[in-house]
Motif scaffolding. Structure first.
Motif, PDB file in Angstrom:
ATOM      1  N   HIS A 152       0.864  -1.104  -0.082  1.00 27.96           N
ATOM      2  CA  HIS A 152      -0.071   0.064   0.091  1.00 27.96           C
ATOM      3  C   HIS A 152       0.873   1.100   0.031  1.00 27.96           C
ATOM      4  CE1 HIS A 152      -3.802  -2.151   0.251  1.00 27.96           C
ATOM      5  NE2 HIS A 152      -3.307  -2.789   1.391  1.00 27.96           N
TER       6      HIS A 152
ATOM      7  N   SER B 117      -0.788   3.336  -3.094  1.00 29.89           N
ATOM      8  CA  SER B 117      -1.483   4.789  -2.563  1.00 29.89           C
ATOM      9  C   SER B 117      -1.060   5.938  -3.286  1.00 29.89           C
ATOM     10  CB  SER B 117      -1.652   4.873  -1.212  1.00 29.89           C
ATOM     11  OG  SER B 117      -0.209   4.987  -0.748  1.00 29.89           O
TER      12      SER B 117
ATOM     13  N   TYR C 236      -7.168   4.718   2.442  1.00 28.26           N
ATOM     14  CA  TYR C 236      -7.287   3.843   3.470  1.00 28.26           C
ATOM     15  C   TYR C 236      -8.780   3.471   3.958  1.00 28.26           C
ATOM     16  CZ  TYR C 236      -7.503   7.475   7.298  1.00 28.26           C
ATOM     17  OH  TYR C 236      -8.098   8.372   7.924  1.00 28.26           O
TER      18      TYR C 236
ATOM     19  N   THR D 270      -9.272   0.317   1.531  1.00 28.16           N
ATOM     20  CA  THR D 270      -8.258  -0.625   1.558  1.00 28.16           C
ATOM     21  C   THR D 270      -7.993  -1.174   2.897  1.00 28.16           C
ATOM     22  OG1 THR D 270      -6.424   0.871   1.589  1.00 28.16           O
ATOM     23  CG2 THR D 270      -7.018  -0.092  -0.675  1.00 28.16           C
TER      24      THR D 270
ATOM     25  N   SER E  92      -5.793   0.233   5.313  1.00 27.52           N
ATOM     26  CA  SER E  92      -4.302   0.363   5.277  1.00 27.52           C
ATOM     27  C   SER E  92      -3.853   1.883   5.941  1.00 27.52           C
ATOM     28  CB  SER E  92      -3.770  -0.106   3.956  1.00 27.52           C
ATOM     29  OG  SER E  92      -4.149   0.916   2.968  1.00 27.52           O
ATOM     30  N   ALA E  93      -4.700   2.230   6.719  1.00 30.55           N
ATOM     31  CA  ALA E  93      -4.377   3.386   7.503  1.00 30.55           C
ATOM     32  C   ALA E  93      -3.092   3.683   7.973  1.00 30.55           C
ATOM     33  CB  ALA E  93      -5.201   3.613   8.651  1.00 30.55           C
TER      34      ALA E  93
ATOM     35  N   THR F   8      -0.892   4.214   4.555  1.00 35.81           N
ATOM     36  CA  THR F   8      -1.124   5.348   3.773  1.00 35.81           C
ATOM     37  C   THR F   8      -0.762   6.647   4.516  1.00 35.81           C
ATOM     38  OG1 THR F   8      -2.945   4.044   2.846  1.00 35.81           O
ATOM     39  CG2 THR F   8      -3.169   6.407   2.702  1.00 35.81           C
TER      40      THR F   8
END
Length: 220
Positions: A9, A13, A183, A186, A188-189, A192
């Motif tokens: 990511h 991103s 995020y 996905t 995926s904080a 990202t």
């Protein structure tokens, strides 16, 4: 391993984040150009001999500096649209106006301080060679004052750049908002937001370094 990195990511991103970064820079640069014009007028207005003009400019500066920029953003985008002008303001336009008004108040103090820092003898020298007050300001005082404004104006650029992250509350597609969009889709904080921080730092750190060098070079 390279394939793993490319599929992460952190990399995936980037296209969306670069799009957000572009809008961040557009809003910041446009707002600061307009903010400098507004700030220069307000700063010189605060030095005016006219009590009315000085009072108006002082009121503007104190109101803007005394309220959070987030409140100003919501006032411009929501308050004006609903209660005063009767139609919706475009999000990008509202963002640029917010940066212009906010930065203008702080730039006015930069301008005022720079002009006042010029020795009074410079004013007298201009008048002694037959220049009017306006000509003295234009040809003698302003060039010297502008040189002293450059470092703090650079710092204001960094502040305004970071302030654009607040525009995510009105769904402006700037850097942080695009990061949140990615995020949220996905989950995926961490990855990202790391990339969001890196992109901000890629702008702010070189700018800070250049400003330090420029300040030493100008000896201000």
């Amino acid at each position: 391993m390279l394939e793993t990195i490319m599929d992460s990511h952190y990399i995936q991103s980037l296209p969306l984040l670069f799009k957000g970064l572009l809008w961040t820079l557009i809003i910041t640069i446009t707002g600061l150009i307009l903010g400098f014009i507004l700030g220069a007028l307000a700063g010189l207005g605060r030095l005016s001999k006219s009590k009315i003009l000085r009072g108006i400019c002082t009121f503007y500066v104190e109101v803007v500096r005394g309220t959070p920029i987030l409140v100003q953003i919501l006032f411009i985008y929501v308050g004006l649209s609903e209660d005063l002008i009767g139609f919706n303001i475009d999000k990008i336009t509202a963002s640029i106006v917010a940066i212009t008004i906010n930065a203008g108040a702080y730039i006015s103090e930069i301008v005022r301080g720079a002009v006042k820092s010029i020795d009074k003898g410079q004013h007298e020298a201009g008048r002694s060679i037959g220049l009017t007050e306006k000509q003295t300001m234009r040809y003698i005082i302003w060039p010297q004052a502008f040189k002293r404004m450059i470092p703090p104006l650079g710092n204001q650029f960094i502040i305004s750049l970071k302030d654009t992250s607040l525009f995510s509350v009105i769904a402006v597609g700037e850097l942080l908002y695009m990061g949140k969009q990615y995020y949220n889709a996905t989950f995926s904080a961490f990855q990202t937001l790391i990339m969001v921080c890196i992109l901000y730092l890629l702008i702010t750190v070189p700018t800070s370094y250049y400003l330090q060098r420029l300040e030493r070079k100008l000896d201000v």
